[in-house]
Design a protein around this motif. Structure first.
Motif, PDB file in Angstrom:
ATOM      1  N   GLN A 152       2.773   2.220  -8.512  1.00 19.45           N
ATOM      2  CA  GLN A 152       1.432   1.918  -8.987  1.00 19.45           C
ATOM      3  C   GLN A 152       1.133   2.726 -10.239  1.00 19.45           C
ATOM      4  O   GLN A 152       1.518   3.886 -10.356  1.00 19.45           O
ATOM      5  CB  GLN A 152       0.402   2.212  -7.900  1.00 19.45           C
ATOM      6  N   TYR A 185      -8.314  -2.979  -1.980  1.00 23.67           N
ATOM      7  CA  TYR A 185      -7.319  -3.448  -2.916  1.00 23.67           C
ATOM      8  C   TYR A 185      -7.366  -4.969  -3.004  1.00 23.67           C
ATOM      9  O   TYR A 185      -7.988  -5.646  -2.168  1.00 23.67           O
ATOM     10  CB  TYR A 185      -5.911  -2.959  -2.548  1.00 23.67           C
ATOM     11  N   THR A 201      -8.961  -9.980  -1.456  1.00 26.52           N
ATOM     12  CA  THR A 201      -9.132  -8.541  -1.344  1.00 26.52           C
ATOM     13  C   THR A 201      -9.001  -8.112   0.115  1.00 26.52           C
ATOM     14  O   THR A 201      -9.121  -8.940   1.031  1.00 26.52           O
ATOM     15  CB  THR A 201     -10.500  -8.085  -1.876  1.00 26.52           C
ATOM     16  N   LEU A 215      -7.361   5.267  -0.279  1.00 22.43           N
ATOM     17  CA  LEU A 215      -7.541   3.879  -0.686  1.00 22.43           C
ATOM     18  C   LEU A 215      -8.867   3.340  -0.171  1.00 22.43           C
ATOM     19  O   LEU A 215      -9.174   3.439   1.023  1.00 22.43           O
ATOM     20  CB  LEU A 215      -6.389   3.029  -0.153  1.00 22.43           C
ATOM     21  N   CYS A 237      -8.641   3.559 -10.473  1.00 24.42           N
ATOM     22  CA  CYS A 237      -8.106   2.215 -10.322  1.00 24.42           C
ATOM     23  C   CYS A 237      -6.596   2.287 -10.536  1.00 24.42           C
ATOM     24  O   CYS A 237      -6.106   3.107 -11.333  1.00 24.42           O
ATOM     25  CB  CYS A 237      -8.747   1.299 -11.358  1.00 24.42           C
ATOM     26  N   LYS A 254       0.815  -1.211   0.000  1.00 32.30           N
ATOM     27  CA  LYS A 254       0.000   0.000   0.000  1.00 32.30           C
ATOM     28  C   LYS A 254       0.849   1.262   0.000  1.00 32.30           C
ATOM     29  O   LYS A 254       1.938   1.302   0.576  1.00 32.30           O
ATOM     30  CB  LYS A 254      -0.921   0.009   1.215  1.00 32.30           C
ATOM     31  N   TYR A 264      -1.488  -6.956  -8.265  1.00 34.63           N
ATOM     32  CA  TYR A 264      -2.186  -6.060  -7.345  1.00 34.63           C
ATOM     33  C   TYR A 264      -3.067  -5.081  -8.109  1.00 34.63           C
ATOM     34  O   TYR A 264      -2.664  -4.497  -9.119  1.00 34.63           O
ATOM     35  CB  TYR A 264      -1.178  -5.278  -6.499  1.00 34.63           C
ATOM     36  N   TYR A 302      -6.037  -1.801  -7.189  1.00 36.54           N
ATOM     37  CA  TYR A 302      -6.464  -0.891  -6.128  1.00 36.54           C
ATOM     38  C   TYR A 302      -7.605  -0.007  -6.622  1.00 36.54           C
ATOM     39  O   TYR A 302      -7.672   0.345  -7.798  1.00 36.54           O
ATOM     40  CB  TYR A 302      -5.304   0.032  -5.725  1.00 36.54           C
TER      41      TYR A 302
END
Lengths: 112, 115
Positions: free
Chosen positions: B104, B48, B55, B45, B91, A99, B31, B33
């Motif tokens: 990401q 995810y 999830t 967030l 996303c 994250k 992954y 998100y």
């Protein structure tokens, strides 16, 4: 409680000058730091990153500086161009974490 | 550019109706998100996924559910939309996989308005 803060909602600079965007974080466990750039009506795009083992990372006109003792990072853009006008988000994470935690963003306007 | 599409790109709906947003990737990244972006809040967030049918919740998961039945698709559902869910939804995907940085890649976003 915010883990990452971008205290300046906006910044305006003249073309050709330096833009400095700042980001502060609260937890010294974070060890990777990223900057994203976002144009209106588009998704954010990755710009540059730095790990905590470094204090500087450079990519063309973009340089990120990390001050671990102050828990502060900054993005320098030199020289600034009108096309750099966008919202810049800093993001932080820990090694091994899936994250990212994002700041609220700073809107940069570069005036011709 | 990473192959990420979001549909629909814009949607207007009424309070109390169900809404499903779709994220589709062609990168085979593990992954995926879902974030929302609101003025004064940056990117937050929602949920995810770290694999098919795997999830987890994010920072602002209340009122949202997700599903991932295939590697390439990640669905975000608002079971009963509220005006507070008016937002731009992004996303993102990542192949993380032990790399140094979890970079990401984001889709173009879906602007959702709940009246």
């Amino acid at each position: 409680d915010q883990q990452v803060k971008q205290n300046s909602p906006s910044l305006s600079v003249q073309e050709g000058r330096i833009s400095i965007l700042n980001c502060d974080y609260t937890n010294s466990m974070f060890d990777y730091f990223l900057w994203y750039k976002k144009y209106p009506a588009e998704g954010p795009t990755f710009l540059i990153s730095i790990s905590s083992i470094k204090d500087k990372n450079e990519d063309g006109r973009f340089t990120v500086f990390l001050n671990k003792s102050a828990k502060h990072l900054s993005l320098h853009i030199v020289p600034s161009q009108p096309g750099d006008s966008a919202v810049y988000f800093c993001a932080i994470t820990q090694g091994g974490s899936e994250k990212l935690v994002f700041g609220k963003g700073t809107k940069l306007t570069v005036n011709p | 550019d990473a192959g990420i599409t979001q549909s629909p790109r814009h949607k207007v709906t009424e309070t109390g109706t169900p809404v499903t947003l779709r994220c589709h990737q062609t990168e085979n990244h593990r992954y995926m998100y879902w974030y929302r972006q609101d003025p004064g809040h940056g990117l937050r967030l929602i949920h995810y996924s770290y694999g098919v049918k795997d999830t987890d919740k994010g920072e602002v998961s209340d009122g949202y559910s997700v599903s991932r039945s295939k590697t390439e698709d990640f669905l975000l559902t608002l079971e009963s939309a509220t005006s507070s869910q008016t937002s731009v939804y992004f996303c993102a995907i990542s192949d993380f996989g032990g790399r140094e940085v979890n970079e990401q890649f984001f889709g173009p976003g879906t602007r959702l308005t709940v009246l």
